[in-house]
Design a protein around this motif. Sequence first.
Motif, PDB file in Angstrom:
ATOM      1  N   GLY A   1      38.826  26.432  51.259  1.00 17.80           N
ATOM      2  CA  GLY A   1      37.427  26.236  50.888  1.00 17.80           C
ATOM      3  C   GLY A   1      36.933  27.322  49.956  1.00 17.80           C
ATOM      4  O   GLY A   1      37.645  27.748  49.034  1.00 17.80           O
ATOM      5  N   PHE A   2      35.718  27.799  50.178  1.00 14.70           N
ATOM      6  CA  PHE A   2      35.136  28.804  49.293  1.00 14.70           C
ATOM      7  C   PHE A   2      35.924  30.105  49.295  1.00 14.70           C
ATOM      8  O   PHE A   2      35.810  30.917  48.365  1.00 14.70           O
ATOM      9  CB  PHE A   2      33.679  29.082  49.689  1.00 14.70           C
ATOM     10  N   GLN A   3      36.765  30.303  50.324  1.00 18.04           N
ATOM     11  CA  GLN A   3      37.574  31.511  50.364  1.00 18.04           C
ATOM     12  C   GLN A   3      38.632  31.539  49.256  1.00 18.04           C
ATOM     13  O   GLN A   3      39.211  32.587  48.967  1.00 18.04           O
ATOM     14  CB  GLN A   3      38.256  31.655  51.720  1.00 18.04           C
ATOM     15  N   CYS A   4      38.878  30.365  48.635  1.00 16.98           N
ATOM     16  CA  CYS A   4      39.846  30.293  47.541  1.00 16.98           C
ATOM     17  C   CYS A   4      39.263  30.808  46.231  1.00 16.98           C
ATOM     18  O   CYS A   4      40.008  31.032  45.276  1.00 16.98           O
ATOM     19  CB  CYS A   4      40.327  28.854  47.343  1.00 16.98           C
ATOM     20  N   PHE A   5      37.932  30.951  46.161  1.00 18.56           N
ATOM     21  CA  PHE A   5      37.328  31.445  44.937  1.00 18.56           C
ATOM     22  C   PHE A   5      37.702  32.902  44.724  1.00 18.56           C
ATOM     23  O   PHE A   5      37.707  33.704  45.658  1.00 18.56           O
ATOM     24  CB  PHE A   5      35.805  31.314  44.981  1.00 18.56           C
ATOM     25  N   PRO A   6      38.003  33.282  43.484  1.00 14.38           N
ATOM     26  CA  PRO A   6      38.323  34.686  43.207  1.00 14.38           C
ATOM     27  C   PRO A   6      37.077  35.559  43.237  1.00 14.38           C
ATOM     28  O   PRO A   6      35.956  35.060  43.378  1.00 14.38           O
ATOM     29  CB  PRO A   6      38.910  34.631  41.785  1.00 14.38           C
ATOM     30  N   LYS A   7      37.288  36.865  43.101  1.00 19.70           N
ATOM     31  CA  LYS A   7      36.174  37.790  43.027  1.00 19.70           C
ATOM     32  C   LYS A   7      35.287  37.453  41.833  1.00 19.70           C
ATOM     33  O   LYS A   7      35.773  37.011  40.790  1.00 19.70           O
ATOM     34  CB  LYS A   7      36.684  39.231  42.887  1.00 19.70           C
ATOM     35  N   LEU A   8      34.003  37.660  41.994  1.00 20.39           N
ATOM     36  CA  LEU A   8      33.064  37.361  40.925  1.00 20.39           C
ATOM     37  C   LEU A   8      32.931  38.564  39.997  1.00 20.39           C
ATOM     38  O   LEU A   8      32.063  39.414  40.170  1.00 20.39           O
ATOM     39  CB  LEU A   8      31.706  36.976  41.517  1.00 20.39           C
ATOM     40  N   ASP A   9      33.832  38.650  39.023  1.00 20.82           N
ATOM     41  CA  ASP A   9      33.724  39.681  38.003  1.00 20.82           C
ATOM     42  C   ASP A   9      34.251  39.126  36.686  1.00 20.82           C
ATOM     43  O   ASP A   9      34.778  38.018  36.618  1.00 20.82           O
ATOM     44  CB  ASP A   9      34.462  40.963  38.402  1.00 20.82           C
ATOM     45  N   ARG A  10      34.111  39.913  35.633  1.00 18.28           N
ATOM     46  CA  ARG A  10      34.460  39.439  34.296  1.00 18.28           C
ATOM     47  C   ARG A  10      35.940  39.089  34.192  1.00 18.28           C
ATOM     48  O   ARG A  10      36.310  38.088  33.576  1.00 18.28           O
ATOM     49  CB  ARG A  10      34.091  40.510  33.265  1.00 18.28           C
ATOM     50  N   GLN A  11      36.792  39.905  34.795  1.00 17.40           N
ATOM     51  CA  GLN A  11      38.230  39.673  34.693  1.00 17.40           C
ATOM     52  C   GLN A  11      38.631  38.330  35.292  1.00 17.40           C
ATOM     53  O   GLN A  11      39.355  37.554  34.666  1.00 17.40           O
ATOM     54  CB  GLN A  11      38.993  40.786  35.411  1.00 17.40           C
TER      55      GLN A  11
ATOM     56  N   VAL B   1      40.214  34.944  33.644  1.00 16.87           N
ATOM     57  CA  VAL B   1      41.489  34.375  34.092  1.00 16.87           C
ATOM     58  C   VAL B   1      41.325  32.907  34.456  1.00 16.87           C
ATOM     59  O   VAL B   1      42.144  32.059  34.082  1.00 16.87           O
ATOM     60  CB  VAL B   1      42.031  35.174  35.297  1.00 16.87           C
ATOM     61  N   ALA B   2      40.246  32.571  35.180  1.00 14.60           N
ATOM     62  CA  ALA B   2      40.009  31.187  35.589  1.00 14.60           C
ATOM     63  C   ALA B   2      39.821  30.284  34.373  1.00 14.60           C
ATOM     64  O   ALA B   2      40.367  29.170  34.315  1.00 14.60           O
ATOM     65  CB  ALA B   2      38.780  31.117  36.497  1.00 14.60           C
ATOM     66  N   TYR B   3      39.061  30.757  33.398  1.00 18.74           N
ATOM     67  CA  TYR B   3      38.812  29.963  32.193  1.00 18.74           C
ATOM     68  C   TYR B   3      40.097  29.737  31.412  1.00 18.74           C
ATOM     69  O   TYR B   3      40.403  28.618  30.983  1.00 18.74           O
ATOM     70  CB  TYR B   3      37.782  30.667  31.312  1.00 18.74           C
ATOM     71  N   ARG B   4      40.897  30.797  31.251  1.00 19.78           N
ATOM     72  CA  ARG B   4      42.159  30.668  30.517  1.00 19.78           C
ATOM     73  C   ARG B   4      43.142  29.767  31.250  1.00 19.78           C
ATOM     74  O   ARG B   4      43.921  29.046  30.624  1.00 19.78           O
ATOM     75  CB  ARG B   4      42.764  32.056  30.307  1.00 19.78           C
ATOM     76  N   PHE B   5      43.119  29.797  32.582  1.00 18.52           N
ATOM     77  CA  PHE B   5      44.019  28.958  33.364  1.00 18.52           C
ATOM     78  C   PHE B   5      43.712  27.485  33.132  1.00 18.52           C
ATOM     79  O   PHE B   5      44.614  26.663  32.947  1.00 18.52           O
ATOM     80  CB  PHE B   5      43.886  29.299  34.850  1.00 18.52           C
ATOM     81  N   VAL B   6      42.415  27.133  33.141  1.00 15.69           N
ATOM     82  CA  VAL B   6      42.006  25.740  32.938  1.00 15.69           C
ATOM     83  C   VAL B   6      42.367  25.273  31.528  1.00 15.69           C
ATOM     84  O   VAL B   6      42.768  24.123  31.318  1.00 15.69           O
ATOM     85  CB  VAL B   6      40.499  25.577  33.199  1.00 15.69           C
ATOM     86  N   LYS B   7      42.257  26.178  30.548  1.00 10.19           N
ATOM     87  CA  LYS B   7      42.466  25.804  29.152  1.00 10.19           C
ATOM     88  C   LYS B   7      43.932  25.843  28.732  1.00 10.19           C
ATOM     89  O   LYS B   7      44.281  25.325  27.668  1.00 10.19           O
ATOM     90  CB  LYS B   7      41.663  26.740  28.242  1.00 10.19           C
TER      91      LYS B   7
ATOM     92  N   GLY C   1      48.707  41.436  49.311  1.00  8.51           N
ATOM     93  CA  GLY C   1      48.505  42.445  48.277  1.00  8.51           C
ATOM     94  C   GLY C   1      47.025  42.780  48.190  1.00  8.51           C
ATOM     95  O   GLY C   1      46.204  41.891  47.964  1.00  8.51           O
ATOM     96  N   ARG C   2      46.693  44.051  48.337  1.00 17.68           N
ATOM     97  CA  ARG C   2      45.278  44.428  48.418  1.00 17.68           C
ATOM     98  C   ARG C   2      44.546  44.275  47.083  1.00 17.68           C
ATOM     99  O   ARG C   2      43.319  44.307  47.048  1.00 17.68           O
ATOM    100  CB  ARG C   2      45.157  45.858  48.940  1.00 17.68           C
ATOM    101  N   HIS C   3      45.285  44.093  45.977  1.00 15.31           N
ATOM    102  CA  HIS C   3      44.648  43.913  44.673  1.00 15.31           C
ATOM    103  C   HIS C   3      44.691  42.453  44.214  1.00 15.31           C
ATOM    104  O   HIS C   3      44.519  42.168  43.023  1.00 15.31           O
ATOM    105  CB  HIS C   3      45.328  44.810  43.637  1.00 15.31           C
ATOM    106  N   ASP C   4      44.899  41.559  45.146  1.00 14.83           N
ATOM    107  CA  ASP C   4      44.922  40.121  44.853  1.00 14.83           C
ATOM    108  C   ASP C   4      43.525  39.674  44.428  1.00 14.83           C
ATOM    109  O   ASP C   4      42.563  39.804  45.185  1.00 14.83           O
ATOM    110  CB  ASP C   4      45.369  39.363  46.107  1.00 14.83           C
ATOM    111  N   ILE C   5      43.404  39.121  43.208  1.00 14.15           N
ATOM    112  CA  ILE C   5      42.099  38.654  42.732  1.00 14.15           C
ATOM    113  C   ILE C   5      41.868  37.183  43.075  1.00 14.15           C
ATOM    114  O   ILE C   5      40.769  36.674  42.890  1.00 14.15           O
ATOM    115  CB  ILE C   5      41.948  38.854  41.210  1.00 14.15           C
ATOM    116  N   ILE C   6      42.890  36.494  43.552  1.00 21.28           N
ATOM    117  CA  ILE C   6      42.771  35.071  43.888  1.00 21.28           C
ATOM    118  C   ILE C   6      42.482  34.905  45.377  1.00 21.28           C
ATOM    119  O   ILE C   6      41.476  34.303  45.770  1.00 21.28           O
ATOM    120  CB  ILE C   6      44.055  34.315  43.502  1.00 21.28           C
ATOM    121  N   ALA C   7      43.366  35.388  46.200  1.00 25.75           N
ATOM    122  CA  ALA C   7      43.178  35.332  47.655  1.00 25.75           C
ATOM    123  C   ALA C   7      42.765  36.725  48.119  1.00 25.75           C
ATOM    124  O   ALA C   7      43.585  37.633  48.213  1.00 25.75           O
ATOM    125  CB  ALA C   7      44.468  34.890  48.349  1.00 25.75           C
ATOM    126  N   GLN C   8      41.501  36.913  48.391  1.00 30.53           N
ATOM    127  CA  GLN C   8      40.988  38.237  48.706  1.00 30.53           C
ATOM    128  C   GLN C   8      41.465  38.687  50.092  1.00 30.53           C
ATOM    129  O   GLN C   8      41.434  37.917  51.050  1.00 30.53           O
ATOM    130  CB  GLN C   8      39.473  38.230  48.627  1.00 30.53           C
TER     131      GLN C   8
END
Length: 401
Positions: A158-168, A172-178, A263-270
Amino acid sequence: MPYCDVGTLPSSPVADSQLNNDIKIFYRTYGGGPTKVLLIIGLAATHDAWGPQIKALTGTTVPNDDDDVVWNGEEGNGGIHVCAFDNRGVGRSSVPVEKSEYSTKIMAKDTIALLDHLGWKKAHIFGHSMGAMIANKVAAMFPDRVLSLALLNVTGGGFQCFPKLDRQTFSVAYRFVKAKTPEQRAAVDLDTHYSQEYLEEYVGTDKRRAILYQQYVKGISATGMQSNYGFDGQLNACWTHKMTDDEIEVIKSAGFLVSIIHGRHDIIAQIYYAKRLAQRLYPVARMVDLHGGHLVSHERPEEVNQALFDLIKASEVNMNPHDWTNLPKKQSWWKEKRVLIITNNQAGRNDSLKCHVLEKLHIFLLYFFGLLMLAFEYGRKLLRRLKPVRVGGSTLYTESQ
């Protein structure tokens, strides 16, 4: 090539109407011996992503179906027999068209059908990311088939799959979709899978990013880009995934141990959500917090592999859960809150209130972002169905047939 026809085994407990008999699951086995390990990979990845773990567990990455491979070991020699497979929707497995044919529950039934196909009564079930969600469902639905459970970079769905809300991560999400080519996909995959520190390290005269980029392009070109049907379906499985309190209780009372590796620096699965899941599974769970990103199994393979061996060994000697866990003793919800409030008051801080507000704000922003993404996707699909038709001096849009 080895395939499992999902749901076609008459003796299988999962051979029911919820499984499409036309769906085939591609798998490969490695090594041999009495210890059985089943590896479930994550979103958009194929079984090859388990390479470092397959090598560590069996001593080889050459599958048993290779013409040049002959297994000479005896069944009782203490060896490890590994199976890794492509989930439905990716790689060489079938790609159902409808999103309704993808859920972690359905994919857990795929997994059990594969165990039946292999003739494995029980196995150590190791999953990564979406594969860890599927592994959780396997453990909750069929606990008698599980020897141990390893969950790498897992969230609660669910919403836990959303990455951290920051510019990076937005980038990444935008480039992945494109991403439409192996080169574009490889570039964004690196930023998704690894920590920036790891990518910028030098290996000889080249940065690791450049070396991995070539490997990723080669791998994606060999297997092909994942279809939109497969990606949308697997994403739907992640979004609809949820572990209920009853399912958690089934896992806790089943008698096997759990290792949650992250991994503590995971930006996908926090990692926050992984730790919360580990606490829900107390006392059977152990938390392994590593310095790495989403693909910590590649970034820190020695530590991950050791954690997996520790889990197998602890299971074989029937270690007591209280000796296995490294988590603090779970307290009641009210007692945890009371201790936290008292501690904060004594220190003259309002950290508890701030954390609570920030968490609620984060959830709201994730929900709002999800609605925007859905609206964007709907609009994009609508525009695809329209084509320009010039009438006189103006351009109108009519629906294409």
